[in-house]
Design a protein around this motif. Structure first.
Motif, mmCIF file in Angstrom:
data_model
loop_
_atom_site.group_PDB
_atom_site.id
_atom_site.type_symbol
_atom_site.label_atom_id
_atom_site.label_comp_id
_atom_site.label_asym_id
_atom_site.label_seq_id
_atom_site.Cartn_x
_atom_site.Cartn_y
_atom_site.Cartn_z
ATOM 1 N N ARG A 77 0.825 -1.214 0.000
ATOM 2 C CA ARG A 77 0.000 0.000 0.000
ATOM 3 C C ARG A 77 0.860 1.267 0.000
ATOM 4 N N MET A 78 1.983 1.209 0.699
ATOM 5 C CA MET A 78 2.906 2.347 0.708
ATOM 6 C C MET A 78 3.459 2.609 -0.690
ATOM 7 N N ASN A 79 3.750 1.535 -1.408
ATOM 8 C CA ASN A 79 4.290 1.653 -2.756
ATOM 9 C C ASN A 79 3.284 2.287 -3.710
ATOM 10 N N ILE A 80 2.030 1.867 -3.614
ATOM 11 C CA ILE A 80 0.986 2.420 -4.485
ATOM 12 C C ILE A 80 0.797 3.913 -4.204
ATOM 13 N N PHE A 81 0.715 4.266 -2.916
ATOM 14 C CA PHE A 81 0.589 5.680 -2.536
ATOM 15 C C PHE A 81 1.768 6.495 -3.056
ATOM 16 N N ALA A 82 2.969 5.961 -2.920
ATOM 17 C CA ALA A 82 4.175 6.682 -3.327
ATOM 18 C C ALA A 82 4.226 6.886 -4.838
ATOM 19 N N LEU A 83 3.841 5.885 -5.607
ATOM 20 C CA LEU A 83 3.841 6.017 -7.068
ATOM 21 C C LEU A 83 2.875 7.110 -7.531
ATOM 22 N N ILE A 84 1.700 7.151 -6.920
ATOM 23 C CA ILE A 84 0.707 8.183 -7.280
ATOM 24 C C ILE A 84 1.245 9.575 -6.948
ATOM 25 N N THR A 85 1.788 9.728 -5.750
ATOM 26 C CA THR A 85 2.282 11.032 -5.304
ATOM 27 C C THR A 85 3.482 11.488 -6.119
ATOM 28 N N PHE A 86 4.386 10.559 -6.406
ATOM 29 C CA PHE A 86 5.572 10.885 -7.208
ATOM 30 C C PHE A 86 5.161 11.379 -8.593
ATOM 31 N N SER A 87 4.213 10.696 -9.192
ATOM 32 C CA SER A 87 3.763 11.077 -10.529
ATOM 33 C C SER A 87 3.160 12.483 -10.530
ATOM 34 N N LEU A 88 2.332 12.780 -9.534
ATOM 35 C CA LEU A 88 1.723 14.113 -9.434
ATOM 36 C C LEU A 88 2.788 15.193 -9.260
ATOM 37 N N ALA A 89 3.789 14.918 -8.415
ATOM 38 C CA ALA A 89 4.858 15.900 -8.199
ATOM 39 C C ALA A 89 5.635 16.163 -9.483
ATOM 40 N N SER A 90 5.844 15.129 -10.285
ATOM 41 C CA SER A 90 6.561 15.293 -11.558
ATOM 42 C C SER A 90 5.795 16.209 -12.510
ATOM 43 N N PHE A 91 4.484 15.990 -12.602
ATOM 44 C CA PHE A 91 3.676 16.822 -13.489
ATOM 45 C C PHE A 91 3.621 18.271 -12.996
ATOM 46 N N ILE A 92 3.581 18.470 -11.689
ATOM 47 C CA ILE A 92 3.536 19.832 -11.136
ATOM 48 C C ILE A 92 4.816 20.591 -11.468
ATOM 49 N N ILE A 93 5.968 19.924 -11.365
ATOM 50 C CA ILE A 93 7.238 20.584 -11.714
ATOM 51 C C ILE A 93 7.208 21.071 -13.159
ATOM 52 N N ALA A 94 6.688 20.234 -14.051
ATOM 53 C CA ALA A 94 6.634 20.595 -15.467
ATOM 54 C C ALA A 94 5.639 21.725 -15.738
ATOM 55 N N LEU A 95 4.537 21.722 -14.993
ATOM 56 C CA LEU A 95 3.456 22.686 -15.254
ATOM 57 C C LEU A 95 3.623 24.003 -14.517
ATOM 58 N N VAL A 96 4.382 23.988 -13.415
ATOM 59 C CA VAL A 96 4.567 25.213 -12.612
ATOM 60 C C VAL A 96 6.068 25.493 -12.499
ATOM 61 N N PRO A 97 6.668 26.070 -13.527
ATOM 62 C CA PRO A 97 8.127 26.287 -13.545
ATOM 63 C C PRO A 97 8.547 27.464 -12.655
#
Length: 408
Positions: A77-97
């Motif tokens: 469950r920790m792994n699933i939560f981490a994958l979702i959060t990591f992906s969102l953080a990656s998109f935010i970096i790209a979208l909010v420079p």
């Protein structure tokens, strides 16, 4: 709770190996973009380098403590939560420079990466034993070295074709794809959950970090990796600003560095039956000879050929030392695999980031000669620590013989 189905164990093992290099991928993919990011964000290059440091420190310190959580509450469950959060953080970096948003997201990425890779390393200790486990742990650093090989190579082309944001879009998309496979094929690998009791957990940490061969091993792998960290942070500016090459050339040079690191790990794997100290003593002596030569030669000669020639040799030997000591550290305390995995992985990032960023700022590496001097300092320190490591193992009669083959 959804437990790991043995029917899909092979697929789950493959997914674990895919995720183990995620930390290196997240660090290295935008290395060729560092000068462009500084220009686009209108900040000094030092501020962009801090984004690397924040990721490494947050990931490193998180791994130090996250193992106890994974041993108590499981991996899946920790792994699933981490994958979702990591992906969102990656998109935010790209979208909010914006540099401070990037800082925050890099810290979040560091924490989530630590959850993912500590859990995946512990996955192998959960489900494999004996020679099979030793075989897989000896592959960890080889697989992990795929990130320094692939990431800057891809990142250099992404920078030229689409700009620095494309690196983070790619990270987000990749983790979403992996998440889908994880939900379908994986499950909880931990069979015996540890009760989360602060005193007992503290006692385990105290025992591990109070064991000389273990904590010295962490310093060795951290210093070995710091050679790559320093090269990764300074090479874009030396290659692109001083030598006048493009980000693609930076990517290719990092590709060569990663291949050297992986080659060292592969050579170590082929020599798995040799004694631990027969291998690492030979490697550190060769490193000493190379840094002496690098310091002498670069005082008279400069250029990309000299930079790469000496760097690749050092990184090959670093990969060799790293693979041996990394596998030793992971197997040192098998009854608390999550904590051991966390301390081992965290030790790499904490030691390498502190040593790497500290030396970069102390010496302001702007040319090949200063770079050679910093490499010299690290290798001499490594030689001293390895000597202490050997002494600690020789004096400890409780260390399983299969970890070292011989204490000589």
């Amino acid at each position: 709770m959804k437990f790991q189905n043995t029917k899909y164990l092979y697929i789950s093992t493959l997914l674990a190996f895919i995720l183990i290099p995620l930390g290196g991928l997240t660090t290295d993919i935008y290395i060729p973009s560092l000068p462009a990011m500084a220009e686009d964000l209108n900040v000094p290059v030092e501020k962009v380098q801090i984004s690397l440091l924040l990721f490494m420190v947050s990931s490193g310190f998180s791994q130090l403590f996250i193992g106890s959580i994974l041993d108590s509450f499981g991996r899946y469950r920790m792994n699933i939560f981490a994958l979702i959060t990591f992906s969102l953080a990656s998109f935010i970096i790209a979208l909010v420079p914006e540099i401070y948003v990037i800082y925050l997201m890099r810290i979040i990425q560091g924490i989530t990466v630590s959850l993912i890779i500590v859990g995946k390393r512990a996955f192998f200790v959960d489900l494999y034993k004996g020679e099979k486990l030793k075989h897989y742990t000896s592959l960890f650093s080889i697989v992990w070295a795929t990130a320094p090989i692939v990431a800057p190579f891809i990142g250099g082309y992404l920078q030229i074709l689409f700009g620095w944001q494309s690196n983070f879009y790619l990270l987000g998309i990749l983790t979403v794809i992996i998440l889908i496979f994880e939900l379908r094929f994986t499950g909880e690998s931990l069979q015996n959950f540890q009760v989360f009791k602060r005193k007992e957990i503290t006692a385990v940490y105290r025992k591990m970090l109070g064991t000389p061969d273990f904590y010295l091993g962490l310093i060795i792998i951290g210093l070995s990796y710091s050679l790559l960290v320093i090269y990764g942070m300074v090479s874009p500016f030396i290659i692109e600003k001083i030598y006048g090459f493009s980000p693609v050339v930076t990517g290719y040079s990092s590709l060569a560095s990663g291949i050297a690191l992986m080659s060292g790990g592969i050579i170590s794997k082929l020599m798995i039956k040799k004694g631990l100290f027969t291998k690492i003593n030979t490697a550190i002596i060769l490193q000493l000879l190379i840094v002496f030569a690098m310091f002498a030669v670069t005082s008279k000669y400069d250029g990309l050929v000299f930079l790469l020639g000496f760097t690749l040799s050092l990184h090959l030997l670093s990969g060799f030392i790293f693979n041996n000591v990394y596998a030793y550290s992971l197997q040192r305390f098998t009854t608390n695999a999550g904590i051991a995995s966390g301390l081992t992985g965290g030790g790499v990032y904490v030691v390498s980031s502190v040593a790497g960023y500290g030396l970069i700022n102390l010496f302001e590496i702007k040319d090949i000669q200063t770079f050679a001097m910093v490499n010299f300092i690290i290798v001499v320190t490594l030689f001293i620590i390895i000597s202490l490591f050997r002494k600690a193992i020789v004096s400890n009669t409780e260390i399983p013989s299969h970890l070292i083959k011989s204490k000589i």
